[in-house]
Enzyme design. Structure first.
Site, PDB file in Angstrom:
ATOM      1  N   TYR A 139      44.882  31.477  40.873  1.00  0.00           N
ATOM      2  CA  TYR A 139      43.923  31.567  41.965  1.00  0.00           C
ATOM      3  C   TYR A 139      44.244  30.598  43.105  1.00  0.00           C
ATOM      4  O   TYR A 139      43.876  30.835  44.246  1.00  0.00           O
ATOM      5  CB  TYR A 139      42.507  31.287  41.460  1.00  0.00           C
ATOM      6  N   LYS A 185      48.168  31.760  25.985  1.00  0.00           N
ATOM      7  CA  LYS A 185      49.081  32.852  25.618  1.00  0.00           C
ATOM      8  C   LYS A 185      50.466  32.235  25.411  1.00  0.00           C
ATOM      9  O   LYS A 185      51.474  32.627  26.015  1.00  0.00           O
ATOM     10  CB  LYS A 185      49.091  33.920  26.711  1.00  0.00           C
ATOM     11  N   ASP A 218      44.114  37.244  23.943  1.00  0.00           N
ATOM     12  CA  ASP A 218      43.796  38.616  23.552  1.00  0.00           C
ATOM     13  C   ASP A 218      43.005  38.655  22.253  1.00  0.00           C
ATOM     14  O   ASP A 218      42.111  39.488  22.080  1.00  0.00           O
ATOM     15  CB  ASP A 218      45.062  39.477  23.463  1.00  0.00           C
ATOM     16  N   ASP A 242      37.843  33.059  33.604  1.00  0.00           N
ATOM     17  CA  ASP A 242      37.071  33.983  34.427  1.00  0.00           C
ATOM     18  C   ASP A 242      36.763  35.252  33.644  1.00  0.00           C
ATOM     19  O   ASP A 242      35.616  35.723  33.579  1.00  0.00           O
ATOM     20  CB  ASP A 242      37.872  34.297  35.694  1.00  0.00           C
ATOM     21  N   ASP A 246      32.977  36.325  31.693  1.00  0.00           N
ATOM     22  CA  ASP A 246      32.274  37.557  32.063  1.00  0.00           C
ATOM     23  C   ASP A 246      32.118  38.478  30.855  1.00  0.00           C
ATOM     24  O   ASP A 246      31.081  39.129  30.684  1.00  0.00           O
ATOM     25  CB  ASP A 246      33.034  38.280  33.170  1.00  0.00           C
TER      26      ASP A 246
END
Length: 350
Positions: A139, A185, A218, A242, A246
């Site tokens: 970001y 990851k 994941d 993020d 959510d």
């Protein structure tokens, strides 16, 4: 007298922010409020989604209460050059405040399990704190480009960036159950190898009482909704945080129940994580619970007034049981729910 800068923003932001301010005025009458513009409305009024007058107001603020930023997917704001889009104003706000750690609680209150789409036995007792790194990763990295048929963004972290947000997560875990899950990851990304190495080294060096577990993003995306009680504190980088926060919002039942606190070097930033919901803006039906609970986090983390914060949170839980909003299957509009919160706090509502 503590100064609170309010940034109502776009869409339903002004409505839910007004509700939160109304509650704050009742529980903390000594607060001083100063309203400024941010987002799409700020661009239209000032030609900048984060105007200089808003920046200047932050200099002596004790805390910042934000509504929402942005418009519909087909909003003309989305065709602006990226630095002028509403979301760029939000990113600039976070950077200006030095807010590197975003705390997002995911909590199912006793007696409110029926609001969750999960089975009651899965939702019952869920109490997760997601700590999201907020100033790094894809970001914010300047190494990005869109050029014809090719585009790229870069995810980059340094050891100091990882350590400071990990310290926030370990500190939070010390106040809770003492368990931290670091999400990455590392089987694919070198930046995640650095993340995992540095989080583990910090734990071994300074937080040996904390139980630390590492999981792939994941896997967490599946387990956070299929076995949410396995988690206490989750710490992860910006993009993963993020998405996961959510996703986790489904557990309590609605994005309208998800507050947040962004903490760092200066005044904290407190905001609901839901969007601007332009389709219902101005109709008086938005759920203000997340904004009101963000105000509670402002009191707890920004002003060190935990008793007042607890009072608001208890009142919100009672109001959700007695006057659920429309997004939760109830009939309460914004005003009705806010009044229910005030009445639960013992405030007469005329």
């Amino acid at each position: 007298m503590p100064k609170i800068v309010t940034l109502p923003g776009d869409g339903i932001g002004p409505e839910v922010t007004a509700a939160a301010v109304q509650v704050l005025r009742e529980v903390a009458p000594d607060l001083q409020f100063e309203e400024h513009a941010i987002g799409g409305g700020a661009y239209e009024a000032h030609g900048d989604p984060f105007p200089q007058r808003t920046r200047d107001a932050l200099a002596d603020a004790d805390a910042v209460l934000l509504g929402t930023v942005g418009g519909a997917q087909n909003s003309p704001w989305n065709s602006l050059p990226r630095p002028l889009r509403p979301e760029s104003g939000l990113l600039a706000l976070r950077k200006a405040l030095g807010c590197y750690a975003n705390l997002r609680p995911v909590r199912v209150q006793p007696g409110l399990e029926h609001l969750s789409p999960l089975k009651p036995e899965l939702a019952r007792g869920v109490d997760i704190l997601i700590v999201r790194e907020l100033l790094g990763g894809v970001y914010f990295d300047g190494d990005r480009k869109l050029d014809g048929d090719t585009a790229y963004n870069t995810m980059r972290y340094t050891t100091p960036e990882v350590e400071r947000v990990a310290k926030m997560a370990f500190w939070a875990a010390e106040q809770r159950k003492g368990r931290v899950t670091s999400v990455d990851k590392a089987n694919v990304l070198e930046v995640s190898e650095l993340w995992r190495r540095d989080v583990q080294a910090l734990r071994d060096r300074e937080y040996r009482s904390i139980h630390l577990n590492h999981e792939y993003v994941d896997s967490v995306a599946m387990l956070i909704v299929s076995d949410p009680s396995r988690y206490d504190v989750i710490v992860t980088e910006n993009l993963f945080g993020d998405i996961l926060s959510d996703l986790a919002a489904v557990i309590p039942g609605s994005l309208g129940l998800m507050p947040s606190a962004s903490l760092g070097d200066g005044a904290g930033l407190f905001e609901p994580i839901h969007g601007s919901a332009p389709d219902i803006a101005g109709k008086g039906v938005a759920n203000p619970a997340a904004a009101i609970m963000s105000a509670a986090m402002l009191l707890r983390h920004g002003l060190k007034r935990s008793d007042a914060a607890n009072s608001i949170e208890r009142a919100v839980a009672l109001a959700l049981r007695e006057e659920p909003t429309r997004d939760l299957g109830g009939k309460a509009d914004t005003k009705t729910f806010t009044n229910a919160v005030l009445e639960a706090m013992g405030t007469p509502v005329g």
